[in-house]
Scaffold this motif. Structure first.
Motif, PDB file in Angstrom:
ATOM      1  N   PRO A 205       0.813  -1.217   0.000  1.00 27.81           N
ATOM      2  CA  PRO A 205       0.000   0.000   0.000  1.00 27.81           C
ATOM      3  C   PRO A 205       0.851   1.274   0.000  1.00 27.81           C
ATOM      4  N   PHE A 209       1.746   5.541  -2.517  1.00 31.18           N
ATOM      5  CA  PHE A 209       2.008   6.871  -1.947  1.00 31.18           C
ATOM      6  C   PHE A 209       3.401   7.355  -2.313  1.00 31.18           C
ATOM      7  N   TRP A 213       3.814  10.758  -4.542  1.00 31.38           N
ATOM      8  CA  TRP A 213       4.506  11.958  -4.067  1.00 31.38           C
ATOM      9  C   TRP A 213       5.792  12.195  -4.833  1.00 31.38           C
ATOM     10  N   ILE A 217       6.561  15.600  -7.079  1.00 37.05           N
ATOM     11  CA  ILE A 217       7.745  16.434  -6.836  1.00 37.05           C
ATOM     12  C   ILE A 217       8.662  16.418  -8.060  1.00 37.05           C
TER      13      ILE A 217
ATOM     14  N   ILE B   4      17.778  21.402  -0.934  1.00 30.75           N
ATOM     15  CA  ILE B   4      17.496  20.038  -1.407  1.00 30.75           C
ATOM     16  C   ILE B   4      17.361  19.105  -0.207  1.00 30.75           C
ATOM     17  N   LEU B   7      14.100  19.621   1.314  1.00 34.10           N
ATOM     18  CA  LEU B   7      13.082  18.996   0.473  1.00 34.10           C
ATOM     19  C   LEU B   7      12.984  17.508   0.769  1.00 34.10           C
ATOM     20  N   PHE B  11       9.976  15.447   2.266  1.00 37.64           N
ATOM     21  CA  PHE B  11       9.433  14.359   1.458  1.00 37.64           C
ATOM     22  C   PHE B  11       9.307  13.091   2.307  1.00 37.64           C
ATOM     23  N   VAL B  14       6.530  13.377   4.789  1.00 37.92           N
ATOM     24  CA  VAL B  14       5.211  13.226   4.175  1.00 37.92           C
ATOM     25  C   VAL B  14       4.910  11.752   3.913  1.00 37.92           C
ATOM     26  N   ILE B  15       5.911  11.035   3.410  1.00 42.01           N
ATOM     27  CA  ILE B  15       5.720   9.611   3.124  1.00 42.01           C
ATOM     28  C   ILE B  15       5.362   8.879   4.413  1.00 42.01           C
ATOM     29  N   ALA B  18       1.874   9.742   5.344  1.00 43.60           N
ATOM     30  CA  ALA B  18       0.950   9.076   4.422  1.00 43.60           C
ATOM     31  C   ALA B  18       0.855   7.598   4.771  1.00 43.60           C
ATOM     32  N   ASN B  22      -2.323   5.557   6.264  1.00 45.72           N
ATOM     33  CA  ASN B  22      -2.732   4.422   5.488  1.00 45.72           C
ATOM     34  C   ASN B  22      -3.115   3.233   6.360  1.00 45.72           C
ATOM     35  N   SER B  27      -6.040   1.116   2.297  1.00 44.54           N
ATOM     36  CA  SER B  27      -5.850   1.388   0.874  1.00 44.54           C
ATOM     37  C   SER B  27      -7.042   0.809   0.115  1.00 44.54           C
ATOM     38  N   PRO B  28      -7.550   1.524  -0.872  1.00 46.88           N
ATOM     39  CA  PRO B  28      -8.836   1.160  -1.460  1.00 46.88           C
ATOM     40  C   PRO B  28      -8.879  -0.239  -2.066  1.00 46.88           C
TER      41      PRO B  28
END
Lengths: 442, 371
Positions: A205, A209, A213, A217, B4, B7, B11, B14-15, B18, B22, B27-28
């Motif tokens: 899963p 993601f 992402w 980016i 960088i 960033l 990143f 965020v992962i 996420a 989850n 997850s669908p």
């Protein structure tokens, strides 16, 4: 307008080499693309099987030729692309390519692909860009054409065009479905679980993601990464890895190659010189520049105009209410790639108050399965088809005033299906236009 | 290169977020249901017993055809007709599995392409050519037998005369036995392919990719359901032909058992969805898989919607008496109602079921690239 920066960006003479690479790779790839299209039998399938063709708004008048005619068109595409690659009768080749390719795309909007639109734009630009002025059959035949340097705008415009594809593709990914539900990749990646080595990872899963992402980016930053000298080589490495990966995962045809080739336009002439040398290109011939005595102002204005159009076109969706992924108003020509998994169902009913007749339509009588699938999820196609049905039942079945309604459901990005078109609306009376389609439920 | 680094940190963060979200928010496409268990139940309790039953009944039919041609009497005709009807009903229970071995043999086209083209049948009778190698013709399978056993004459005596005193009697007999033999042969091959290896592959072929077993089942369920809707009901009642009925285009028009056959086919769709075996036991089916993805539609349970709609459709169709062609003439509204109820389900099966289980409709293939 005569600001030194503008002058440097647009008119500074730059070595022609990046254009030479661009021309050869673009022409070569397009030639292979047209041959591949014919070899796969797609001419028969896409132009021979359908009896009805969907059109773009404003291009309803374009007629589709029969199969031999379309073979002739694709042969012209291949030939003119070869002309571009070789730099032979370049202006005519580009013009012929632009017309024949655009025609092929305009014949059935069912087959719209963003990269075909990109090809059309690039062909349009190449018409004004003297990419044949060196290392070409044209210069071999007429050495007076030879140029070693071209005004900077010819190269920067192509960079802009390629860059904007990425940027808007990334911009379009900044939507809740993509970012927070990882859709549609959450549907598509597990389908690829059978691929060796990375397959099992794709089914996790989290993979959807990470891909979502990273993709967003990547798209948003790559034009800048390619533009800055320090990051360019890394950015190009990312381009190659990214597109090879997408080629492995998805059925996206030539798109990865188009982008891997086109992005070379960001590299300085010296890089091109090193590679082109193997083909027999001599970078160190005496310098010849086109005299820049002509009035630059119109060129500057036209370039500015083109750029403004290219920036505004993808943003036009903001003028329509509702989610663009659902309504598809302002969806095309905006570099929205791989954003939706849609599943539609559209049953049409035609009735006639005068005769009291009413019928459900068997879509497969008029549409190929692929056309039906595309039609069911795009409102302008639903309308065009409804108009076609009204005409058909008036002319062939004796209906006096056909009323066409549709029972239509669409499931977007893994959601349950919802009604798409207002039930009961007589689509025969609705006109297509650039305005909001009020009969689309949103 | 601080930016960088920033960033990258952002990143990664965020992962992580996420990923964390989850865990709570499935997850669908992930169903807790073990796919192989579903496939095993469907293979072992629906498909293979279905083909075994059909194969046995076609063997009986083939024997009965020879018995009848050797002794064309009322008694033998009755026996043959009964065997034909039993096999036809059995066919309805497996007609939807048109993938793998059945697809290779184009079983649906060779066994049940209807309506019959009487002109083609007549020309075969005249020529005596009973080699059926073209999937596209409408002169073979169950519909040909429908014509030969029920439609070849106005009365049973007329029909019997075709096989005794008619100058073409020999060809009538040859037609009958050739069709029966071919059907039995094709089904026997299909059954052997299933038991001989396809079953294993089918059960092991998990995942959501096109061509995986879940995709095959959902796609073939949909494809066949639309055929039930259009060919068995829509065209005969005239719903798709300007309201002009075409009772003669009904399945088994001459025998007049169209509604019964359609009902059996509809029940088979329901059985596949529920995982209900031929013995009536409800095992693991598409419904169990769907329920594990907890699909809701407008606050309603999608599974319940589908179950209710099957019930409504079966109820409405069961109320339609045979012969369908006569009911269409006398009480068209009854048939139209059944058609509407059957149609209602298409939306749920074609839009919602695939969308919720993350299966693409692949019986519509993409003839070109995509982007």
């Amino acid at each position: 307008m005569n600001h030194p920066l503008v002058h440097r960006l647009l008119y500074l003479p730059l070595p022609i080499a990046p254009l030479i690479t661009f021309r050869i790779l673009f022409g070569g790839l397009m030639m292979i693309g047209a041959l591949r299209f014919m070899q796969k039998g797609w001419v028969e399938r896409l132009y021979g099987e359908p009896v009805f063709f969907f059109k773009y708004y404003g291009f309803e008048w374009v007629k589709t030729l029969d199969v031999p005619g379309m073979y002739a068109v694709y042969s012209l595409i291949a030939l003119s692309a070869a002309g571009i690659m070789l730099g032979f009768a370049y202006r005519w080749s580009v013009l012929l390519f632009f017309i024949s390719f655009s025609y092929a795309e305009l014949t059935d909007a069912t087959n719209y692909l963003n990269h075909y639109y990109l090809v059309i734009l690039l062909a349009f630009l190449l018409f004004f860009i003297p990419a044949n002025r060196r290392f070409s059959i044209d210069t071999r035949l007429r050495p007076s054409l030879l140029l070693t340097h071209v005004p900077a705008w010819t190269i920067h415009l192509l960079q802009f065009q390629v860059g904007i594809v990425y940027f808007f593709a990334g911009f379009a990914k900044l939507n809740p479905d993509w970012l927070f539900r990882a859709m549609p990749l959450a549907v598509w990646l597990p389908e690829k679980a059978g691929i060796p080595v990375i397959g099992p990872l794709l089914a996790l899963p989290a993979a959807a993601f990470v891909f979502s992402w990273f993709g967003a980016i990547y798209d948003l930053t790559i034009p800048f990464g390619l533009s800055i000298k320090k990051t360019r080589i890394w950015a190009y490495g990312a381009v190659v890895v990214f597109h090879v990966l997408t080629k492995m995962l998805f059925n996206i045809g030539l798109f990865p190659f188009i982008m891997i080739f086109n992005t070379l336009i960001f590299f300085p002439a010296s890089t091109h010189h090193r590679r082109l040398k193997y083909l027999g290109y001599h970078p160190d011939e005496p310098v010849t520049k086109e005299p820049t005595t002509y009035n630059l102002q119109p060129t500057t204005i036209l370039l500015a105009l083109y750029i403004v159009i290219q920036v505004l076109t993808p943003l036009r969706f903001l003028c329509y209410p509702g989610n663009v992924l659902w309504t598809e108003e302002g969806y095309r020509f905006a570099w929205r790639v791989m954003l939706v998994e849609k599943n539609g169902y559209a049953i049409f009913y035609v009735s006639d108050a005068a005769t009291g007749r009413r019928t459900e339509v068997i879509n497969s009588r008029f549409l190929t399965p692929f056309q039906e699938k595309q039609m069911a999820i795009q409102p302008d196609f639903i309308l065009q088809y409804a108009h076609f049905l009204a005409r058909h039942y008036r002319e062939r079945e004796g209906f006096q005033q056909p009323v066409v309604t549709v029972d239509s459901y669409v499931a977007l990005n893994g959601r349950p299906g919802e009604q798409f078109i207002t039930p009961g609306v007589n689509l025969a009376d609705e006109r297509d236009g650039l305005g909001t389609k009020k009969w689309v439920l949103r | 290169m601080i930016t960088i680094k920033k960033l990258c940190t952002g990143f990664a963060f965020v992962i992580l977020v996420a990923g964390a979200c989850n865990d709570n928010n499935q997850s669908p496409c992930v169903s807790e249901q073990d796919q192989s268990a579903v496939f095993q139940n469907i293979a072992d309790n629906l498909i293979i017993p279905g083909y075994e039953d059909l194969n046995a009944r076609l063997t009986t039919l083939h024997t009965a055809a020879h018995a009848f041609t050797g002794d064309p009497t009322t008694l033998q005709l009755e026996a043959l007709r009964n065997a034909w009807k039993a096999a036809y009903l059995s066919w309805q229970r497996v007609a939807q599995y048109e993938f793998g071995p059945a697809e290779e043999r184009q079983l649906r086209a060779f066994l049940n392409a209807f309506p019959i083209e009487t002109a083609a049948v007549e020309s075969r009778l005249n020529s005596g050519n009973f080699v059926f190698d073209n999937a596209e013709t409408f002169d073979k399978g169950f519909p040909a037998l429908d014509y030969l056993l029920y439609g070849a004459g106005a009365t049973d005596a007329d029909i019997l005369a075709r096989y005794s005193t008619d100058p073409l009697a020999g060809n009538y007999k040859g037609y009958l036995t050739a069709v029966a033999a071919q059907m039995q042969q094709l089904v026997s091959e299909t059954l052997q392919a299933w038991t001989g290896g396809f079953r294993q592959a089918f059960i092991a072929n998990t995942g959501t990719a096109a061509g995986a077993s879940l995709s095959l089942l959902i796609n073939s369920l949909n494809e066949h359901y639309e055929l039930i809707k259009r060919d068995k009901l829509g065209i005969p009642v005239g719903a798709v032909t300007l309201g002009f009925p075409n009772p003669d285009k009904a399945e088994a028009f001459y025998a007049g058992i169209s509604a019964e056959l359609a009902l059996e086919a509809l029940r088979a769709s329901e059985s596949l969805y529920l995982g209900r075996g031929l013995d009536g036991a409800n095992g693991e089916g598409l419904d169990d898989y769907l329920q594990q993805v907890a699909a809701k539609q407008q606050g309603q349970d999608l599974h319940q919607l589908i179950v209710d709609q099957f019930e409504a459709a079966i109820g409405a169709l069961a109320a339609v008496p045979d012969p369908l062609s006569e009911t269409i003439a006398t009480d068209k509204a009854l048939v139209e109602l059944a058609y509407v109820e059957v149609s209602e389900q298409v939306r749920l099966l074609k839009t919602n079921l695939p969308s919720q289980t993350c299966i693409a409709i692949t019986y519509i293939d993409n003839p070109s690239d995509s982007d």
